[in-house]
Design a protein around this motif. Structure first.
Motif, short mmCIF file in Angstrom:
data_model
loop_
_atom_site.label_atom_id
_atom_site.label_comp_id
_atom_site.label_asym_id
_atom_site.label_seq_id
_atom_site.Cartn_x
_atom_site.Cartn_y
_atom_site.Cartn_z
N SER A 23 0.83 -1.21 0.00
CA SER A 23 0.00 0.00 0.00
C SER A 23 0.86 1.25 0.00
CB SER A 23 -0.92 0.01 1.22
OG SER A 23 -1.83 -1.05 1.16
N ALA A 24 1.93 1.24 0.79
CA ALA A 24 2.83 2.40 0.85
C ALA A 24 3.50 2.62 -0.51
CB ALA A 24 3.87 2.21 1.94
N SER A 25 3.95 1.55 -1.16
CA SER A 25 4.58 1.73 -2.46
C SER A 25 3.56 2.19 -3.50
CB SER A 25 5.27 0.43 -2.92
OG SER A 25 4.34 -0.59 -3.16
N GLY A 26 2.30 1.77 -3.34
CA GLY A 26 1.25 2.25 -4.24
C GLY A 26 1.05 3.75 -4.11
N ILE A 27 1.06 4.25 -2.89
CA ILE A 27 0.91 5.69 -2.66
C ILE A 27 2.09 6.45 -3.28
CG2 ILE A 27 0.92 7.49 -0.88
CD1 ILE A 27 -0.75 5.57 0.85
N VAL A 28 3.30 5.93 -3.10
CA VAL A 28 4.49 6.56 -3.68
C VAL A 28 4.37 6.61 -5.20
CG1 VAL A 28 6.98 6.32 -4.01
CG2 VAL A 28 6.00 6.02 -1.73
N MET A 29 3.94 5.50 -5.81
CA MET A 29 3.77 5.45 -7.27
C MET A 29 2.73 6.47 -7.74
SD MET A 29 5.77 3.39 -8.71
CE MET A 29 6.92 2.14 -8.24
N ILE A 30 1.64 6.57 -7.01
CA ILE A 30 0.59 7.55 -7.37
C ILE A 30 1.16 8.96 -7.30
CG2 ILE A 30 -1.60 8.57 -6.62
CD1 ILE A 30 -2.45 5.69 -5.82
N LEU A 31 1.89 9.28 -6.25
CA LEU A 31 2.46 10.62 -6.10
C LEU A 31 3.48 10.92 -7.19
CD1 LEU A 31 2.82 10.81 -2.21
CD2 LEU A 31 1.13 11.96 -3.66
N LEU A 32 4.35 9.94 -7.50
CA LEU A 32 5.31 10.13 -8.58
C LEU A 32 4.59 10.31 -9.91
CD1 LEU A 32 8.14 7.57 -7.72
CD2 LEU A 32 8.30 10.06 -7.74
N GLY A 33 3.54 9.53 -10.13
CA GLY A 33 2.77 9.66 -11.36
C GLY A 33 2.13 11.03 -11.48
N LEU A 34 1.56 11.53 -10.40
CA LEU A 34 0.95 12.86 -10.43
C LEU A 34 2.00 13.94 -10.70
CD1 LEU A 34 -1.61 12.53 -7.50
CD2 LEU A 34 -2.10 12.58 -9.96
N LEU A 35 3.18 13.77 -10.13
CA LEU A 35 4.27 14.72 -10.38
C LEU A 35 4.67 14.69 -11.87
CD1 LEU A 35 6.36 16.72 -9.22
CD2 LEU A 35 7.85 14.75 -8.83
N CYS A 36 4.77 13.50 -12.45
CA CYS A 36 5.10 13.37 -13.88
C CYS A 36 4.02 14.03 -14.74
CB CYS A 36 5.25 11.91 -14.28
SG CYS A 36 6.75 11.13 -13.71
N ILE A 37 2.77 13.78 -14.42
CA ILE A 37 1.66 14.37 -15.19
C ILE A 37 1.72 15.89 -15.10
CG2 ILE A 37 -0.85 14.64 -15.29
CD1 ILE A 37 -0.99 11.65 -14.36
N TRP A 38 1.94 16.41 -13.91
CA TRP A 38 2.01 17.87 -13.72
C TRP A 38 3.17 18.46 -14.52
CZ3 TRP A 38 5.94 20.69 -11.24
CH2 TRP A 38 5.67 22.05 -11.10
N GLN A 39 4.36 17.85 -14.43
CA GLN A 39 5.53 18.38 -15.14
C GLN A 39 5.35 18.28 -16.65
OE1 GLN A 39 8.26 19.96 -13.74
NE2 GLN A 39 8.71 20.46 -15.85
N GLY A 40 4.83 17.16 -17.12
CA GLY A 40 4.61 17.00 -18.55
C GLY A 40 3.59 17.98 -19.09
N TRP A 41 2.50 18.19 -18.34
CA TRP A 41 1.47 19.14 -18.75
C TRP A 41 2.02 20.56 -18.77
CZ3 TRP A 41 -2.63 19.24 -21.50
CH2 TRP A 41 -3.51 20.32 -21.44
N LYS A 42 2.82 20.88 -17.76
CA LYS A 42 3.44 22.22 -17.69
C LYS A 42 4.32 22.46 -18.92
CE LYS A 42 6.96 23.62 -15.02
NZ LYS A 42 7.81 23.82 -13.87
N ASN A 43 5.15 21.48 -19.28
CA ASN A 43 6.01 21.61 -20.46
C ASN A 43 5.19 21.70 -21.74
OD1 ASN A 43 8.32 21.65 -18.95
ND2 ASN A 43 8.99 19.62 -19.50
N TYR A 44 4.14 20.91 -21.83
CA TYR A 44 3.29 20.91 -23.01
C TYR A 44 2.64 22.29 -23.20
CZ TYR A 44 -0.56 19.77 -26.14
OH TYR A 44 -1.44 19.77 -27.19
N LYS A 45 2.09 22.85 -22.11
CA LYS A 45 1.46 24.17 -22.20
C LYS A 45 2.48 25.26 -22.53
CE LYS A 45 -1.02 25.43 -18.83
NZ LYS A 45 -1.70 25.72 -17.59
N LEU A 46 3.65 25.17 -21.93
CA LEU A 46 4.70 26.16 -22.18
C LEU A 46 5.17 26.10 -23.64
CD1 LEU A 46 6.20 28.35 -20.61
CD2 LEU A 46 7.94 26.65 -20.06
#
Length: 147
Positions: free
Chosen positions: A5-28
């Protein structure tokens, strides 16, 4: 909470960070189409041999250029949003100094809200869509681990 469960939460957080960074670069990258154009000068060209057989390139060209906004001078090495170098084949590496001759003129596009941020190739982004896809995969995988 167990390890899965803990590793699942870490994966979700890393995934959200990747989505945020990718979206930011795409918009920029999309916004860079409307950035202000100024003349610039290639100030440094470095060709580096890559030692990674997984990549589709043999060399990487690191390009630095300077430009002025009003009375302020700036320097950048960003080719496109998220892209700090140009990857080349062995044959392509022979022409890097023709494409980016030292001290030659280039068209620079800078962000009017942040003149220190500039690109040579507006509208392009290095890997924003790929980073978003990886982020989605991490979120899905993390969700499966967490449940």
């Amino acid at each position: 909470m167990d390890f899965t469960s803990a590793s699942g939460i870490v994966m979700i957080l890393l995934g959200l960070l990747c989505i945020w960074q990718g979206w930011k670069n795409y918009k920029l990258a999309r916004a860079s189409h409307s950035w202000i154009q100024v003349p610039g000068t290639i100030t440094h060209v470095k060709l580096r041999k890559l030692h990674d057989p997984e990549r589709n390139a043999d060399y990487e060209a690191l390009i630095t250029y300077s430009y002025a906004v009003g009375k302020l001078e700036f320097s950048s090495s960003t080719i496109a949003i998220g892209k700090e170098s140009v990857e080349l084949s062995a044959k392509g590496s022979l022409f890097v100094h023709e494409r980016f001759p030292l001290h030659s003129w280039v068209q620079v596009y800078y962000d009017p809200a942040n003149p220190a941020q500039a690109v040579l190739e507006p509208g392009k982004e290095g890997n924003g869509v790929l980073v978003i896809a990886i982020g989605i995969g991490l979120v899905v995988y993390g969700g499966i681990q967490f449940s």
